[in-house]
Scaffold this motif. Structure first.
Motif, PDB file in Angstrom:
ATOM      1  N   SER A  52       0.869  -1.134  -0.044  1.00 47.81           N
ATOM      2  CA  SER A  52      -0.107  -0.015   0.101  1.00 47.81           C
ATOM      3  C   SER A  52       0.974   1.226   0.091  1.00 47.81           C
ATOM      4  O   SER A  52       0.484   2.194  -0.573  1.00 47.81           O
ATOM      5  N   GLN A  53       1.887   1.156   0.700  1.00 45.67           N
ATOM      6  CA  GLN A  53       2.809   2.242   0.716  1.00 45.67           C
ATOM      7  C   GLN A  53       3.326   2.435  -0.562  1.00 45.67           C
ATOM      8  O   GLN A  53       3.673   3.605  -1.080  1.00 45.67           O
ATOM      9  N   LEU A 184       7.891  -5.436  -8.092  1.00 45.51           N
ATOM     10  CA  LEU A 184       8.429  -6.246  -6.910  1.00 45.51           C
ATOM     11  C   LEU A 184       9.832  -5.728  -6.392  1.00 45.51           C
ATOM     12  O   LEU A 184       9.784  -5.629  -4.923  1.00 45.51           O
ATOM     13  N   ASP A 185      10.418  -5.189  -7.405  1.00 43.64           N
ATOM     14  CA  ASP A 185      11.855  -4.377  -6.656  1.00 43.64           C
ATOM     15  C   ASP A 185      11.416  -3.468  -5.707  1.00 43.64           C
ATOM     16  O   ASP A 185      12.196  -3.363  -4.744  1.00 43.64           O
ATOM     17  N   ASN A 186      10.351  -2.452  -6.074  1.00 41.76           N
ATOM     18  CA  ASN A 186      10.224  -1.425  -5.136  1.00 41.76           C
ATOM     19  C   ASN A 186       9.311  -1.849  -3.881  1.00 41.76           C
ATOM     20  O   ASN A 186       9.428  -1.075  -3.007  1.00 41.76           O
ATOM     21  N   TRP A 187       8.384  -2.796  -4.092  1.00 44.36           N
ATOM     22  CA  TRP A 187       7.617  -3.359  -2.925  1.00 44.36           C
ATOM     23  C   TRP A 187       8.770  -3.927  -1.857  1.00 44.36           C
ATOM     24  O   TRP A 187       8.713  -3.515  -0.786  1.00 44.36           O
ATOM     25  N   ARG A 407      12.991 -11.885 -12.710  1.00 46.32           N
ATOM     26  CA  ARG A 407      13.695 -12.555 -11.417  1.00 46.32           C
ATOM     27  C   ARG A 407      12.611 -12.577 -10.238  1.00 46.32           C
ATOM     28  O   ARG A 407      12.988 -12.234  -9.105  1.00 46.32           O
ATOM     29  N   ALA A 408      11.431 -13.244 -10.724  1.00 44.87           N
ATOM     30  CA  ALA A 408      10.515 -13.234  -9.756  1.00 44.87           C
ATOM     31  C   ALA A 408      10.898 -14.175  -8.572  1.00 44.87           C
ATOM     32  O   ALA A 408      10.415 -14.084  -7.406  1.00 44.87           O
ATOM     33  N   ASN A 409      11.681 -15.264  -9.071  1.00 45.62           N
ATOM     34  CA  ASN A 409      12.277 -16.443  -8.068  1.00 45.62           C
ATOM     35  C   ASN A 409      12.852 -15.838  -7.065  1.00 45.62           C
ATOM     36  O   ASN A 409      13.431 -16.523  -6.196  1.00 45.62           O
ATOM     37  N   PHE A 410      13.537 -14.784  -7.099  1.00 45.37           N
ATOM     38  CA  PHE A 410      14.367 -14.058  -5.999  1.00 45.37           C
ATOM     39  C   PHE A 410      13.833 -12.750  -5.386  1.00 45.37           C
ATOM     40  O   PHE A 410      14.319 -11.968  -5.056  1.00 45.37           O
ATOM     41  N   THR A 411      12.585 -12.806  -5.375  1.00 49.11           N
ATOM     42  CA  THR A 411      11.637 -11.660  -4.481  1.00 49.11           C
ATOM     43  C   THR A 411      12.017 -12.272  -3.070  1.00 49.11           C
ATOM     44  O   THR A 411      11.613 -13.108  -2.546  1.00 49.11           O
ATOM     45  N   ASP A 412      12.696 -11.266  -2.344  1.00 52.92           N
ATOM     46  CA  ASP A 412      13.066 -11.322  -0.950  1.00 52.92           C
ATOM     47  C   ASP A 412      11.938 -10.759  -0.066  1.00 52.92           C
ATOM     48  O   ASP A 412      11.900  -9.599   0.060  1.00 52.92           O
ATOM     49  N   LEU A 413      11.221 -11.609   0.721  1.00 57.56           N
ATOM     50  CA  LEU A 413      10.321 -11.046   1.671  1.00 57.56           C
ATOM     51  C   LEU A 413      10.859 -11.431   3.029  1.00 57.56           C
ATOM     52  O   LEU A 413       9.954 -11.526   3.945  1.00 57.56           O
ATOM     53  N   SER A 414      12.034 -11.628   3.075  1.00 56.23           N
ATOM     54  CA  SER A 414      12.678 -11.828   4.634  1.00 56.23           C
ATOM     55  C   SER A 414      12.281 -10.868   5.546  1.00 56.23           C
ATOM     56  O   SER A 414      12.061 -11.408   6.761  1.00 56.23           O
TER      57      SER A 414
END
Length: 476
Positions: A52-53, A184-187, A407-414
């Protein structure tokens, strides 16, 4: 533009016409669902608030627009301020009190750890987990958005005891694959508390591609091979049932890195034997050539075949229409096609891959993009600027979209992990699910996972996957 309650919420929406190349029947008939499965428990509120941000950030607000029908077509109505009553994104959280392995649908989702080691294989049917990941009430076409006050972008989070399924979804008219990469990058930046690093988008209030195709300086390479209006009508009559209402089957394919290495060795040997001095082909060329041979394998040798691929054209347009360094979140595509017969497809993996590479290099030039969309503009009525079909009216036509650069497989949500996580947290599986109209013989390469496996999702007319599976099991 963070959500807030104030008198500003009553201000009239900013109204933006839907950009020209976003406004075609294909893009308005499809909702895209990018699915990420994490083998960790993630905080759904952190995921929601950070996305949302991002959507509330300056120039990114268009992703939170509402679609309305105006006097001149579809319009995007962007709230001046996002509030709890009119949020930046649609959001749904589902909590299930069971482990992933115990859930009848979640347990059937493949992963990097379940992937084959040395040969390609069908890894499941996405229809088995679509309702879990997307929800029974998921939007499908633009009709689910118009008049509903539903934001263009949505998030669905499914929490299990030991895993989390994250579904980022949007109307295709809002974004293509490379736009997803920017999102994804900016999320991830917002999730990590780095919102100050989010760049401004290009083309927020105006359409930077409004003149693309109006100034051709040469003919398109395949001009003269496009389907005529009569040919299009004939093709539609032959394939209309499969396109509109015929039964379709979806499968997930995993291609191990070791197998791709063997494909490359085979292709390079083919090219050397043929006397080709330039043997450069990409992994995408190899996968497209190899899988196209499988996809056409049920056809007679004389059957005309067309292999079409979508291409992002952002880099080609950087010199005039799209400034470098500014993300463009919209649809920005052109297409390349290779015309063959089934017999020619079968003759050589290497030569087919090389023809695919030549087509991408040729049709991806700035001049050819202009020429292609000049043809597209001439044929825009009544469906909008749709892709042009090249080949014969009795052809078997297949299409590809490759998301590897996303590079969706490298989406880091840690940063959303509830137990804390040292280092990045990548998904164990990424898939793409289409809502609305599914192309009758279309394939999306969702990318390469951290273990080196390439994943592909395919939509085919009923019955054709059985033939492919038989060949894969026979190691053909």
């Amino acid at each position: 533009m963070a959500p807030q309650e104030s008198t500003a919420a009553a201000a009239p929406d900013l109204v933006i016409p839907l950009h020209y190349y976003d406004n075609n029947t294909m893009f308005t008939s499809i909702t895209m669902h990018a699915i990420f499965v994490y083998d960790q428990v993630l905080d759904p509120e952190k995921l929601r608030s950070s996305l949302s941000q991002l959507v509330g950030h300056e120039t990114w607000q268009k992703l939170g627009a509402r679609v309305k029908k105006g006097s001149k077509g579809y319009e995007l109505h962007v709230p001046r301020t996002f509030t709890s009553a009119r949020p930046a994104i649609a959001y749904k959280h589902v909590s299930l009190d069971m482990a992933k392995a115990d859930h009848p649908a979640a347990s059937r989702i493949p992963s990097s750890s379940s992937a084959p080691k040395d040969r390609p294989a069908l890894m499941g049917n996405p229809e088995d987990w679509t309702e879990l990941c997307c929800g029974a009430d998921a939007p499908k076409t633009i009709s689910d958005y118009v008049g509903s006050d539903r934001p263009l972008t949505g998030l669905r989070v499914v929490s299990l005891k030991d895993a989390t399924i994250v579904n980022l979804h949007w109307l295709h008219a809002a974004a293509d694959g490379m736009a997803l990469k920017a999102i994804l990058d900016n999320w991830q930046l917002c999730l990590q508390g780095r919102e100050a690093e989010v760049p401004l988008l290009h083309g927020f209030e105006e359409d930077p591609l409004r003149e693309l195709g109006l100034h051709p300086k040469e003919k398109f390479d395949l001009e003269g091979s496009e389907l005529s209006k009569w040919g299009t009508a004939s093709y539609a009559l032959r394939n209309g049932y499969n396109i509109a209402i015929g039964a379709k089957e979806t499968r997930t394919v995993c291609i191990p890195g070791s197998f791709l290495k063997k494909l490359r060795e085979t292709a390079l040997e083919d090219l050397r034997k043929a006397g080709e001095t330039d043997t450069f082909v990409t992994d995408n060329d190899l996968i497209t050539a190899w899988f196209s041979r499988l996809a056409f394998s049920h056809l007679p040798s004389s059957k005309p075949c067309t292999i079409m691929q979508a291409m992002s054209i952002r880099r080609a347009l950087e010199k005039d229409l799209l400034p470098a360094g500014r993300p463009y979140v919209s649809n920005c595509l052109s297409y390349t096609s290779v015309l063959k017969t089934k017999k020619e497809v079968d003759q050589s993996l290497g030569l087919l891959a090389k023809d695919i590479r030549r087509g991408i290099n040729k049709h991806g030039s700035r001049e050819q993009i202009e020429a292609y969309w000049s043809m597209g503009r001439k044929n825009e009525w009544p469906l909008g600027p749709m892709p042009i079909f090249f080949g014969q009216s009795n052809m078997h036509h297949i299409g590809y979209s490759n998301w590897e650069k996303v590079r969706a497989n490298f989406t880091d949500l840690s940063a959303a992990c509830t137990t804390g996580k040292e280092g990045p947290l990548y998904p164990s599986f990424v898939t793409q699910i289409q809502g609305g109209i599914a192309y009758p013989d279309g394939f999306i390469v969702t990318g390469v996972d951290p273990a080196g496996n390439t994943w592909l999702e395919g939509y085919r007319p009923g019955g054709l996957w059985a033939h492919v599976e038989k060949l894969l099991k026979a190691d053909n």
